[in-house]
Design an enzyme around this catalytic site. Structure first.
Site, mmCIF file in Angstrom:
data_model
loop_
_atom_site.group_PDB
_atom_site.id
_atom_site.type_symbol
_atom_site.label_atom_id
_atom_site.label_comp_id
_atom_site.label_asym_id
_atom_site.label_seq_id
_atom_site.Cartn_x
_atom_site.Cartn_y
_atom_site.Cartn_z
ATOM 1 N N LYS B 184 0.867 -1.174 0.000
ATOM 2 C CA LYS B 184 0.000 0.000 0.000
ATOM 3 C C LYS B 184 0.900 1.219 0.000
ATOM 4 O O LYS B 184 2.059 1.164 0.428
ATOM 5 C CB LYS B 184 -0.934 0.029 1.201
ATOM 6 C CG LYS B 184 -0.276 0.165 2.528
ATOM 7 C CD LYS B 184 -0.250 1.499 3.223
ATOM 8 C CE LYS B 184 -1.151 2.550 2.719
ATOM 9 N NZ LYS B 184 -0.739 3.881 3.303
ATOM 10 N N THR B 195 9.504 2.737 2.239
ATOM 11 C CA THR B 195 8.669 3.857 1.808
ATOM 12 C C THR B 195 7.183 3.529 1.728
ATOM 13 O O THR B 195 6.462 4.234 1.057
ATOM 14 C CB THR B 195 9.096 4.390 0.435
ATOM 15 O OG1 THR B 195 8.720 3.455 -0.572
ATOM 16 C CG2 THR B 195 10.559 4.651 0.360
ATOM 17 N N GLU B 283 -0.557 9.976 -5.257
ATOM 18 C CA GLU B 283 -1.730 10.828 -5.071
ATOM 19 C C GLU B 283 -1.851 11.816 -6.227
ATOM 20 O O GLU B 283 -0.951 12.608 -6.485
ATOM 21 C CB GLU B 283 -1.651 11.521 -3.708
ATOM 22 C CG GLU B 283 -1.874 10.507 -2.585
ATOM 23 C CD GLU B 283 -1.606 11.048 -1.193
ATOM 24 O OE1 GLU B 283 -2.109 10.454 -0.240
ATOM 25 O OE2 GLU B 283 -0.880 12.046 -1.065
ATOM 26 N N SER B 411 -9.413 15.836 7.268
ATOM 27 C CA SER B 411 -10.716 16.308 7.724
ATOM 28 C C SER B 411 -11.836 15.475 7.125
ATOM 29 O O SER B 411 -11.621 14.513 6.432
ATOM 30 C CB SER B 411 -10.887 17.775 7.378
ATOM 31 O OG SER B 411 -10.339 18.053 6.122
#
Lengths: 411, 411
Positions: B184, B195, B283, B411
């Site tokens: 992952k 990493t 990402e 959040s």
């Protein structure tokens, strides 16, 4: 299409007064940009001394290589700066173009080419439009004047959204002298000698050795403590000139002469002011981030930790999102390679202690930081609890604006 | 809200076959995420050997500290992984929570706590919901089974958008064994031991010393050559287990035993495959970037230069903008600190030589690279022309998606 002015731009910019012995200005030579000045010069009286710090890049541009050969001489009659083309990785031709530029300036000014410093900023790997540049030099030499400083600050910009100026008046042995400084830089900014273009001129009379001894450590604490994106430029330089044409003050032979203490402090103020303005104009910046690291084993370790935080994309995006994500600060400390001990660390944001004694404070509430994180001026303080080393670094948040500008700059 | 699956996800994922001596699976323990599995375990037969590489962060998480004490023993009966909370910077409590987790697993499995490895991934600095975790352990131990591999690949994900699996069949001395691997990781990814989280299991019978000697150099060439954002995590680890429960093969005592050559190659294939999948799930990634550096003074220098390119925000945003901005590649080479000589450098993108002999090739046309830059698979090749050192690094472009995810993750 011009970029919108950074929301972090200073509300007021100082007027830069004339400096005796320095004429300056900029013209539109059509080198790359349309409808704006892109060729800038500062011309100095005979006897002007100079010191400089330049990029440590191993692929530095031809102008940096040229200057590195001239700076040890300690005198200069001019510096010429073109914006839009960095003259980097242009082979032997790049070197010939720099020599041709210096020769053209020397001929127009009536000095030796070796007394002309050269700087270029912009795209890498494009041959210089050297004929157009050299043809414009006589006009530029005719154009420079005592009150040309606003043109200098504007003429050297690339993706900058505001001019970066600073000025100071300070006494040497009771006689007031002036320091003017300008800088440019908003991307490809990471500390390692200067990290941008900056030209600082004083009318004080100071030997080149004194300028050198002053500039090195001050640049380390100012320009070399700014980072926008961790990318060190091929073209960085900070040059400090002293014309010696101001009011006569008593002779100074050494940088540690007590009569120079005020001057050194004022010079550091000017450079720090310009350095922070560069962080404020970081590409896409919405927030200025000031990082203080204390309690490190020494100053070098403190600076390494502060830069690890200031260069972390995860810290910078969290701040862009107004999230006091202190865990990412802890991560960045951990990756810096410098000594850190969990149980001695203290992390503060906006003056609020979030973590100490190895864990989050039980009374910490994220809501306490809401207003601070929504503001423009973010403060991070880390105490390593190991020694007396300290450093301060300035950077900005990492936003969509950075992507917009850099996925698109060249085209 | 789940993130959209990376456009770079592999079209097909392999099925992972059962590995004799390994039962595995995941359950929803409600530790952080709703409606998905977040507690994962691999349980091993007695006698299973293990080797691992973990983050070098000085602020590593409590599980990393725990494992570092257990790995030298060379045996393991289980590894338990929770997703959503990294158990980093939680003080003494973090350490107690790891010990409690290991004890709960040990009790349910009937082994010693010292034979249980622990991993956590997620937010830093939040205390673990340890009671809920320990309460879920008996259910998890009852749940693990031979064919639980798909759950493992999914259960350890955080911001990952697809599962990362690889498998290989390879002979040792004529007897076929199996290697399964999962990983992952999609942010806080920078090379320095592993990493990310990765678990690799084989049914071969190999002493822990052999596993260690194999894993270190292979991890250096695979996981430690992936970077998403230059941010080294506090929680990284790659663990390699050998159950010894597969078909009997002749005994192997050393990593350089010729009988192990095929196995070592297959293991490297598995780890490389997983490493590239991590870059593919970086990402916000829209393009996979493969960077080959050759002609360096040695392999270490080649890797440093390749990582300087792969970590450069300016290179990565240019590629996001489909701009073959090779000048930024030259900049990144220059800032790496490794030796480079302008006139020996060669820069190729998409198989097209752009710059050599110190400048841009006269016949280079940007249009030649248009199709390559619009594709998903970007190739950068740099030859330093100095020696025989070479390295390959994988990364992804830096896009608006990275900002979206990271200005918002917590959040």
């Amino acid at each position: 299409m011009p970029l919108p002015v950074s929301p972090l731009a200073p509300e007021k910019q100082p007027e830069l007064p004339p400096i005796a012995g320095c004429r300056c200005g900029a013209i539109a030579a059509g080198l790359r940009y349309k409808g704006r000045n892109d060729l800038t010069m500062l011309a100095f009286a005979p006897g002007t001394t100079v010191a400089g710090v330049q990029t440590t890049s191993t692929t530095a541009g031809a102008p940096v290589v040229w200057n590195a050969k001239r700076l040890p001489g300690g005198t200069a009659r001019a510096v010429i700066v073109n914006a839009g083309n960095a003259n980097v990785f242009n082979g032997e031709r790049g070197e010939r173009d720099v020599a041709a530029t210096a020769a053209a300036v020397a001929e127009a000014l009536g000095c030796a080419a070796e007394e002309v410093l050269v700087a270029s900023t912009g795209v890498i790997g494009e041959p210089m439009p050297i004929d157009r540049l050299c043809a414009a030099v006589p006009e530029l030499v005719a154009h420079v004047r005592d009150d040309g400083w606003p043109e200098v600050a504007a003429g050297i910009m690339t993706t900058d959204t505001f001019e970066k100026r600073a000025t100071a008046r300070v006494a040497i042995g009771g006689v007031e002298v002036t320091i003017n400084g300008v800088a440019k830089g908003s991307g490809m900014i990471a500390p390692n000698m200067a990290t941008m273009l900056s030209y600082v001129v004083t009318d004080a009379r100071l030997p080149a050795t004194v300028l050198r001894d002053l500039l090195g450590p001050i640049a380390d604490r100012t320009f070399n403590c700014v980072t926008v994106d961790s990318d060190m430029s091929t073209s960085d330089m900070c040059l400090l000139f002293a014309t010696g044409m101001g009011p006569a003050h008593r002779a100074v032979e050494r940088a540690d002469d007590p009569a120079l203490a005020g001057f050194a402090a004022a010079l550091e103020d000017v450079l720090r002011d310009l350095a922070i303005q560069i962080a404020r104009d970081g590409e896409g910046a919405q927030k200025l981030i000031t990082i203080d690291v204390t309690g490190a084993e020494d100053g070098r370790a403190a600076r390494t930790v502060a830069l690890a935080i200031g260069n972390s994309p995860l810290v910078k995006t969290a701040i862009a999102g107004e999230d006091a994500n202190w865990g990412r600060i802890v991560m960045a400390i951990g990756k810096s390679g410098e000594r850190a001990e969990r149980n001695r660390l203290r992390v503060r944001v906006g003056g609020v202690t979030i973590a100490e004694d190895g864990s989050r404070r039980p009374d910490y509430r994220e809501a306490d930081l809401g207003d601070h994180m929504k503001g423009r001026d973010i403060r991070i303080e880390v105490d390593l609890g190991l020694g007396e080393g300290r450093a301060r670094v300035w950077t900005c948040d990492l936003t969509h604006g950075y992507i917009d500008i850099n996925a698109d700059y060249r085209s």
